[in-house]
Design a protein around this motif. Structure first.
Motif, PDB file in Angstrom:
ATOM      1  N   THR A  13      22.302  45.000  33.504  1.00  0.00           N
ATOM      2  CA  THR A  13      22.044  43.663  34.048  1.00  0.00           C
ATOM      3  C   THR A  13      22.653  43.478  35.431  1.00  0.00           C
ATOM      4  O   THR A  13      22.187  42.645  36.209  1.00  0.00           O
ATOM      5  CB  THR A  13      22.623  42.577  33.117  1.00  0.00           C
ATOM      6  OG1 THR A  13      24.026  42.814  32.939  1.00  0.00           O
ATOM      7  CG2 THR A  13      21.940  42.610  31.771  1.00  0.00           C
ATOM      8  N   SER A  14      23.689  44.217  35.751  1.00  0.00           N
ATOM      9  CA  SER A  14      24.402  44.022  37.010  1.00  0.00           C
ATOM     10  C   SER A  14      23.610  44.534  38.201  1.00  0.00           C
ATOM     11  O   SER A  14      23.229  45.708  38.232  1.00  0.00           O
ATOM     12  CB  SER A  14      25.753  44.749  36.956  1.00  0.00           C
ATOM     13  OG  SER A  14      26.253  44.997  38.252  1.00  0.00           O
ATOM     14  N   LEU A  46      35.432  60.224  35.686  1.00  0.00           N
ATOM     15  CA  LEU A  46      35.554  59.607  36.999  1.00  0.00           C
ATOM     16  C   LEU A  46      35.042  58.180  36.852  1.00  0.00           C
ATOM     17  O   LEU A  46      33.856  57.961  36.589  1.00  0.00           O
ATOM     18  CB  LEU A  46      34.745  60.358  38.048  1.00  0.00           C
ATOM     19  CG  LEU A  46      34.940  59.927  39.519  1.00  0.00           C
ATOM     20  CD1 LEU A  46      34.490  61.041  40.459  1.00  0.00           C
ATOM     21  CD2 LEU A  46      34.166  58.652  39.877  1.00  0.00           C
ATOM     22  N   LEU A  47      35.951  57.218  36.994  1.00  0.00           N
ATOM     23  CA  LEU A  47      35.602  55.805  36.894  1.00  0.00           C
ATOM     24  C   LEU A  47      35.520  55.220  38.300  1.00  0.00           C
ATOM     25  O   LEU A  47      36.499  55.236  39.043  1.00  0.00           O
ATOM     26  CB  LEU A  47      36.644  55.050  36.076  1.00  0.00           C
ATOM     27  CG  LEU A  47      36.489  53.525  36.018  1.00  0.00           C
ATOM     28  CD1 LEU A  47      35.218  53.137  35.271  1.00  0.00           C
ATOM     29  CD2 LEU A  47      37.712  52.882  35.374  1.00  0.00           C
ATOM     30  N   SER A  48      34.359  54.694  38.663  1.00  0.00           N
ATOM     31  CA  SER A  48      34.150  54.066  39.968  1.00  0.00           C
ATOM     32  C   SER A  48      33.858  52.591  39.753  1.00  0.00           C
ATOM     33  O   SER A  48      32.881  52.230  39.093  1.00  0.00           O
ATOM     34  CB  SER A  48      32.987  54.733  40.701  1.00  0.00           C
ATOM     35  OG  SER A  48      32.727  54.097  41.935  1.00  0.00           O
ATOM     36  N   VAL A  49      34.725  51.725  40.308  1.00  0.00           N
ATOM     37  CA  VAL A  49      34.611  50.282  40.125  1.00  0.00           C
ATOM     38  C   VAL A  49      34.364  49.637  41.484  1.00  0.00           C
ATOM     39  O   VAL A  49      35.077  49.909  42.457  1.00  0.00           O
ATOM     40  CB  VAL A  49      35.892  49.695  39.499  1.00  0.00           C
ATOM     41  CG1 VAL A  49      35.723  48.196  39.256  1.00  0.00           C
ATOM     42  CG2 VAL A  49      36.244  50.407  38.200  1.00  0.00           C
ATOM     43  N   GLY A  50      33.365  48.780  41.566  1.00  0.00           N
ATOM     44  CA  GLY A  50      33.069  48.071  42.808  1.00  0.00           C
ATOM     45  C   GLY A  50      32.335  46.787  42.521  1.00  0.00           C
ATOM     46  O   GLY A  50      32.338  46.284  41.398  1.00  0.00           O
ATOM     47  N   TYR A  51      31.685  46.256  43.546  1.00  0.00           N
ATOM     48  CA  TYR A  51      30.883  45.044  43.366  1.00  0.00           C
ATOM     49  C   TYR A  51      29.815  45.012  44.451  1.00  0.00           C
ATOM     50  O   TYR A  51      29.905  45.722  45.462  1.00  0.00           O
ATOM     51  CB  TYR A  51      31.748  43.784  43.389  1.00  0.00           C
ATOM     52  CG  TYR A  51      32.569  43.557  44.638  1.00  0.00           C
ATOM     53  CD1 TYR A  51      32.147  42.674  45.634  1.00  0.00           C
ATOM     54  CD2 TYR A  51      33.789  44.208  44.826  1.00  0.00           C
ATOM     55  CE1 TYR A  51      32.898  42.455  46.769  1.00  0.00           C
ATOM     56  CE2 TYR A  51      34.556  43.994  45.957  1.00  0.00           C
ATOM     57  CZ  TYR A  51      34.107  43.118  46.934  1.00  0.00           C
ATOM     58  OH  TYR A  51      34.853  42.899  48.057  1.00  0.00           O
ATOM     59  N   ALA A  52      28.804  44.196  44.252  1.00  0.00           N
ATOM     60  CA  ALA A  52      27.594  44.277  45.060  1.00  0.00           C
ATOM     61  C   ALA A  52      27.824  43.959  46.525  1.00  0.00           C
ATOM     62  O   ALA A  52      27.162  44.525  47.400  1.00  0.00           O
ATOM     63  CB  ALA A  52      26.516  43.348  44.486  1.00  0.00           C
ATOM     64  N   ALA A  53      28.753  43.046  46.834  1.00  0.00           N
ATOM     65  CA  ALA A  53      28.960  42.637  48.220  1.00  0.00           C
ATOM     66  C   ALA A  53      30.038  43.443  48.926  1.00  0.00           C
ATOM     67  O   ALA A  53      30.430  43.106  50.043  1.00  0.00           O
ATOM     68  CB  ALA A  53      29.328  41.153  48.271  1.00  0.00           C
ATOM     69  N   ARG A  85      33.040  45.225  38.884  1.00  0.00           N
ATOM     70  CA  ARG A  85      34.299  44.536  38.603  1.00  0.00           C
ATOM     71  C   ARG A  85      34.096  43.049  38.317  1.00  0.00           C
ATOM     72  O   ARG A  85      34.923  42.420  37.639  1.00  0.00           O
ATOM     73  CB  ARG A  85      35.277  44.688  39.769  1.00  0.00           C
ATOM     74  CG  ARG A  85      34.927  43.923  41.020  1.00  0.00           C
ATOM     75  CD  ARG A  85      36.048  43.989  42.062  1.00  0.00           C
ATOM     76  NE  ARG A  85      37.270  43.371  41.595  1.00  0.00           N
ATOM     77  CZ  ARG A  85      37.655  42.138  41.921  1.00  0.00           C
ATOM     78  NH1 ARG A  85      36.892  41.402  42.729  1.00  0.00           N
ATOM     79  NH2 ARG A  85      38.772  41.638  41.467  1.00  0.00           N
ATOM     80  N   GLU A  86      33.030  42.466  38.829  1.00  0.00           N
ATOM     81  CA  GLU A  86      32.770  41.061  38.574  1.00  0.00           C
ATOM     82  C   GLU A  86      32.240  40.858  37.155  1.00  0.00           C
ATOM     83  O   GLU A  86      32.509  39.835  36.531  1.00  0.00           O
ATOM     84  CB  GLU A  86      31.785  40.517  39.601  1.00  0.00           C
ATOM     85  CG  GLU A  86      32.328  40.570  41.023  1.00  0.00           C
ATOM     86  CD  GLU A  86      31.277  40.324  42.075  1.00  0.00           C
ATOM     87  OE1 GLU A  86      31.634  40.327  43.271  1.00  0.00           O
ATOM     88  OE2 GLU A  86      30.094  40.156  41.718  1.00  0.00           O
ATOM     89  N   ASP A  90      38.031  42.723  33.141  1.00  0.00           N
ATOM     90  CA  ASP A  90      39.048  43.258  32.234  1.00  0.00           C
ATOM     91  C   ASP A  90      39.297  44.735  32.515  1.00  0.00           C
ATOM     92  O   ASP A  90      40.452  45.185  32.627  1.00  0.00           O
ATOM     93  CB  ASP A  90      38.645  43.033  30.776  1.00  0.00           C
ATOM     94  CG  ASP A  90      37.218  43.491  30.454  1.00  0.00           C
ATOM     95  OD1 ASP A  90      36.404  43.684  31.386  1.00  0.00           O
ATOM     96  OD2 ASP A  90      36.907  43.649  29.257  1.00  0.00           O
ATOM     97  N   ILE A  91      38.224  45.499  32.673  1.00  0.00           N
ATOM     98  CA  ILE A  91      38.358  46.924  32.995  1.00  0.00           C
ATOM     99  C   ILE A  91      38.985  47.087  34.371  1.00  0.00           C
ATOM    100  O   ILE A  91      39.898  47.902  34.578  1.00  0.00           O
ATOM    101  CB  ILE A  91      36.983  47.609  32.920  1.00  0.00           C
ATOM    102  CG1 ILE A  91      36.480  47.618  31.469  1.00  0.00           C
ATOM    103  CG2 ILE A  91      37.045  49.034  33.465  1.00  0.00           C
ATOM    104  CD1 ILE A  91      35.052  48.089  31.318  1.00  0.00           C
ATOM    105  N   ASP A  92      38.510  46.307  35.320  1.00  0.00           N
ATOM    106  CA  ASP A  92      39.058  46.383  36.675  1.00  0.00           C
ATOM    107  C   ASP A  92      40.550  46.077  36.678  1.00  0.00           C
ATOM    108  O   ASP A  92      41.338  46.766  37.341  1.00  0.00           O
ATOM    109  CB  ASP A  92      38.317  45.402  37.576  1.00  0.00           C
ATOM    110  CG  ASP A  92      38.851  45.388  38.998  1.00  0.00           C
ATOM    111  OD1 ASP A  92      38.718  46.422  39.680  1.00  0.00           O
ATOM    112  OD2 ASP A  92      39.399  44.355  39.416  1.00  0.00           O
ATOM    113  N   GLN A  93      40.968  45.054  35.942  1.00  0.00           N
ATOM    114  CA  GLN A  93      42.381  44.668  35.932  1.00  0.00           C
ATOM    115  C   GLN A  93      43.253  45.788  35.380  1.00  0.00           C
ATOM    116  O   GLN A  93      44.329  46.080  35.930  1.00  0.00           O
ATOM    117  CB  GLN A  93      42.569  43.394  35.103  1.00  0.00           C
ATOM    118  CG  GLN A  93      43.969  42.823  35.170  1.00  0.00           C
ATOM    119  CD  GLN A  93      44.105  41.554  34.356  1.00  0.00           C
ATOM    120  OE1 GLN A  93      44.811  41.523  33.348  1.00  0.00           O
ATOM    121  NE2 GLN A  93      43.429  40.494  34.773  1.00  0.00           N
ATOM    122  N   ILE A  94      42.819  46.431  34.314  1.00  0.00           N
ATOM    123  CA  ILE A  94      43.612  47.506  33.717  1.00  0.00           C
ATOM    124  C   ILE A  94      43.807  48.650  34.707  1.00  0.00           C
ATOM    125  O   ILE A  94      44.938  49.098  34.957  1.00  0.00           O
ATOM    126  CB  ILE A  94      42.929  48.019  32.429  1.00  0.00           C
ATOM    127  CG1 ILE A  94      43.028  46.969  31.321  1.00  0.00           C
ATOM    128  CG2 ILE A  94      43.542  49.348  31.977  1.00  0.00           C
ATOM    129  CD1 ILE A  94      42.185  47.293  30.101  1.00  0.00           C
TER     130      ILE A  94
END
Length: 677
Positions: A13-14, A46-53, A85-86, A90-94
């Motif tokens: 959905t993201s 390999l965990l990659s965390v980001g956001y659309a903007a 991350r948005e 919860d995952i991003d914070q950890i």
């Protein structure tokens, strides 16, 4: 398990995950299936965390994730998981906490390396494809980490254990709450880190951190802290961080002057800034703040509306607009003088160019970011002239390739926007803003309902659940703001239902505050319980304010007791990091110094008293209205008072209340007297 042999993001959905669905990297969404793949193949994650903007997220994607050779190395050595991350804070914070424990500053993209059980052992942020900027090349990092995982068991194990120790640490619980002196010292400390020339925290980059600015405001009228808050807002409203053409504000400024923004525009920043603009205008009546607020709401209505129209009279707000368009950051927002001439003609173009610092050669990379830094406010006649020209620039700019929009609806960010619209509607006398707030509330409360709780993220009819403590906290705030703005008892009832849910499913008995995730949420390696504000206020800070207001509005002292327990339990964290706990300190100020204004009666005089109460700054007051004294909560101090039979207002501090006030003009003086008592 063949699912690891392909990219599995196409049906997420993201929008951020969908952006990566065409990568040659075999990205997996977060979940047990991806972790099972890592266990079955004995590969690190390999965990990659980001956001659309996120600008640097796009850079790393273009340089590395779209590169078939680099993707081949990633696919060979790792199970690759991509997280928005948005959508999953919860995952991003950890894992951001784990990165900080490694001594890294943090930021996005977040790049973490995990065991197949999801336990972190090393990480970083942006990595260039080859060594540069003092950073190792991404492929070199990939090979070194994979080798260490398979051969250096002792080192990986030490890192893993040390990081788990940090993540599972139970915070120190306090036994004594902050008092008024401690709060004053905290405000003075924040004033001391504030740039006396440009506002905001000293140096660069500068973020419009609203909780910190609100705490400065709470220094009081005429205080140095209040002056610094107003200075900061002035510079933000004058600077290039404000979109002077289209309205709204960018996420932050890369320089110390608020001139050059990172051009992404986030719902949460603009929601919180709307509240501050309303407060600043309420005190100063300066048109700079009023016009910035009006243009911000126009931008929300023009570019940020979301939802599916399935529920009558409902709408919601999208999450963000990207910084980039046509592969260039800020291209949508910058101007050259000849463009103005083509749109407006010579005379009007010269006026706009002079007014907003648009010149040949530009003020940034050969082009001009409109700004009014170092200039006086426009005279009313010139402001009218500019407002006549602005729609033509908006229309012409709309022909450019627009930045991508992340159209997911986040319950917590929408809650902040709804509360801001409700409060600003009262201050600026804009009933249309109140109606917009009610429409957005209706969408979140109905389309994002998950039993007695809320989901977190909605897009195209799909709801991500269970929701987070931040969702309930922000929507309780929204409900209380609507109730106090006169929208009706139903909003208070809704707030109470959600408050029961957050106490039942998110309360942290050991730490004293709230966990971010619900008790029945899918297990992660730890249950995140951070109390720190980020760009948005922490759920604990929002809820502390909510609890004080709920107690005043319902007369139920259990809410106040719960709030006091939080202030006591979290006092060591607040003392250890004042800036990071500004939202909690704001709530504490309401608890210590807030006034409750009770308006009794009906008819024109009661309405005028209510309006006079609403004219008091919202951070430091609650308003309770009842047609008859018998409708007040049992045990309320005003129930023992003599209202004289006609409409009256009382101003209360704790169990001490003023004499009845029947004259709306006298209410403000009574409030001043109670504050000074």
């Amino acid at each position: 398990m063949s699912t690891a042999l392909q990219n599995n993001l196409a049906h997420e959905t993201s929008p951020y995950l969908i952006q990566h669905a065409g990568n040659p990297v075999h990205w997996q969404p977060w979940g047990e299936e991806a972790l099972a793949l890592a266990r079955a193949q004995n590969k690190p994650i390999l965990l990659s965390v980001g956001y659309a903007a996120c600008h640097w997220c796009h850079v790393m994607a273009h340089e590395s994730f779209e590169n078939p050779d680099i993707a081949a190395v990633m696919n060979e050595l790792f199970i690759n998981i991509k997280v928005d991350r948005e959508e999953r804070p919860d995952i991003d914070q950890i894992y951001m906490t784990a990165l900080h424990a490694l001594g890294e500053q943090g930021g996005w993209p977040l790049t973490m390396f995990l065991t197949p059980g999801g336990e972190p052992f090393w990480g970083g942020t942006y990595f260039p494809p080859e060594s540069r900027y003092g950073r190792p090349g991404f492929v070199d990092v990939l090979r070194a980490i994979a080798k260490a995982y398979h051969t250096d068991f002792e080192r990986v194990g030490r890192n893993r254990q040390a990081l788990l120790g940090v993540l599972n640490r139970i915070p120190q619980r306090g036994d004594r709450a902050f008092g008024a002196d401690g709060l004053a010292q905290a405000i003075a400390a924040l004033a001391g880190i504030t740039d006396p020339v440009n506002g905001g925290t000293k140096g660069a980059p500068k973020f419009p951190n609203a909780s910190y600015l609100e705490l400065l405001w709470r220094g009081g009228p005429g205080s140095e802290a209040r002056k610094l808050m107003l200075l900061t807002l002035e510079r933000i409203c004058q600077g290039g961080i404000r979109d002077h053409v289209g309205g709204g504000f960018a996420r932050y400024s890369v320089d110390e002057y608020w001139l050059v923004p990172h051009f992404e525009k986030m719902l949460y920043d603009n929601a919180q800034l709307l509240e501050l603009l309303a407060l600043a205008w309420q005190e100063t009546k300066r048109d700079l703040y009023r016009q910035a607020a009006i243009e911000l709401v126009e931008w929300l209505q023009r570019e940020m509306l979301a939802g599916d129209g399935q529920i009558s009279n409902s709408v919601a707000f999208a999450a963000s607009l990207d910084a980039d368009s046509e592969g260039h950051e800020g291209r949508f927002y910058v101007w050259k003088p000849h463009e103005l001439v083509e749109i407006l003609g010579v005379d009007d173009a010269e006026f706009v160019a002079h007014t907003f610092d648009i010149a040949d050669g530009g003020n940034w990379e050969g082009q001009s970011i409109p700004n009014r830094l170092g200039k006086d406010d426009l005279e009313p006649a010139l402001e009218i002239g500019w407002q006549d020209l602005r729609p033509r620039l908006i229309a012409e700019r709309a022909k450019r390739v627009a930045p991508a929009r992340d159209d997911k609806v986040l319950a917590d960010w929408n809650g902040l926007a709804i509360a801001a619209l409700a409060r600003a509607s009262v201050i600026f006398d804009r009933p249309d803003w109140l109606a917009l707030a009610q429409a957005a509330f209706r969408f979140v409360a109905e389309s994002m309902a998950d039993g007695p709780r809320l989901g977190h993220s909605w897009r195209e009819g799909r709801l991500l659940k269970p929701g987070l403590a931040s969702d309930l906290a922000a929507m309780i705030k929204a409900a209380l703001a609507l109730h106090e703005a006169g929208a009706g008892q139903a909003y208070l009832d809704r707030a109470l239902g959600w408050a029961e849910a957050i106490e039942r499913d998110y309360a942290d008995a050991e730490g004293g505050g709230y966990f971010l995730t619900a008790e029945d949420a899918a297990a992660l390696i730890t249950r995140p319980r951070s109390t720190l504000d980020e760009a948005v206020p922490n759920a604990n800070g929002i809820m502390a304010d909510n609890l004080v207001r709920l107690a005043a509005l319902t007369g139920e002292q259990r809410w106040l007791q719960r709030g006091d327990e939080m202030f006591t339990a979290l006092s060591p964290a607040m003392a250890g990091n004042v800036f990071g706990h500004a939202s909690l300190l704001n709530a504490l100020d309401l608890r210590l110094h807030g006034l409750e204004i009770v308006v009794l009666g009906s008819g024109a005089t009661a309405d005028q008293l209510y309006r006079s109460a609403l004219d008091q700054p919202f951070p430091s007051r609650t308003i309770l209205r009842a047609a008859r004294i018998e409708e007040l909560p049992a045990g309320h101090a005003v129930r023992q008072a003599d209202a004289g039979g006609g409409p009256a207002a009382f101003v209360c501090s704790g169990q001490r209340c003023s004499l009845p006030v029947g004259d709306p003009a006298a209410l403000a003086e009574t409030i001043r007297s109670m504050r000074g008592a």
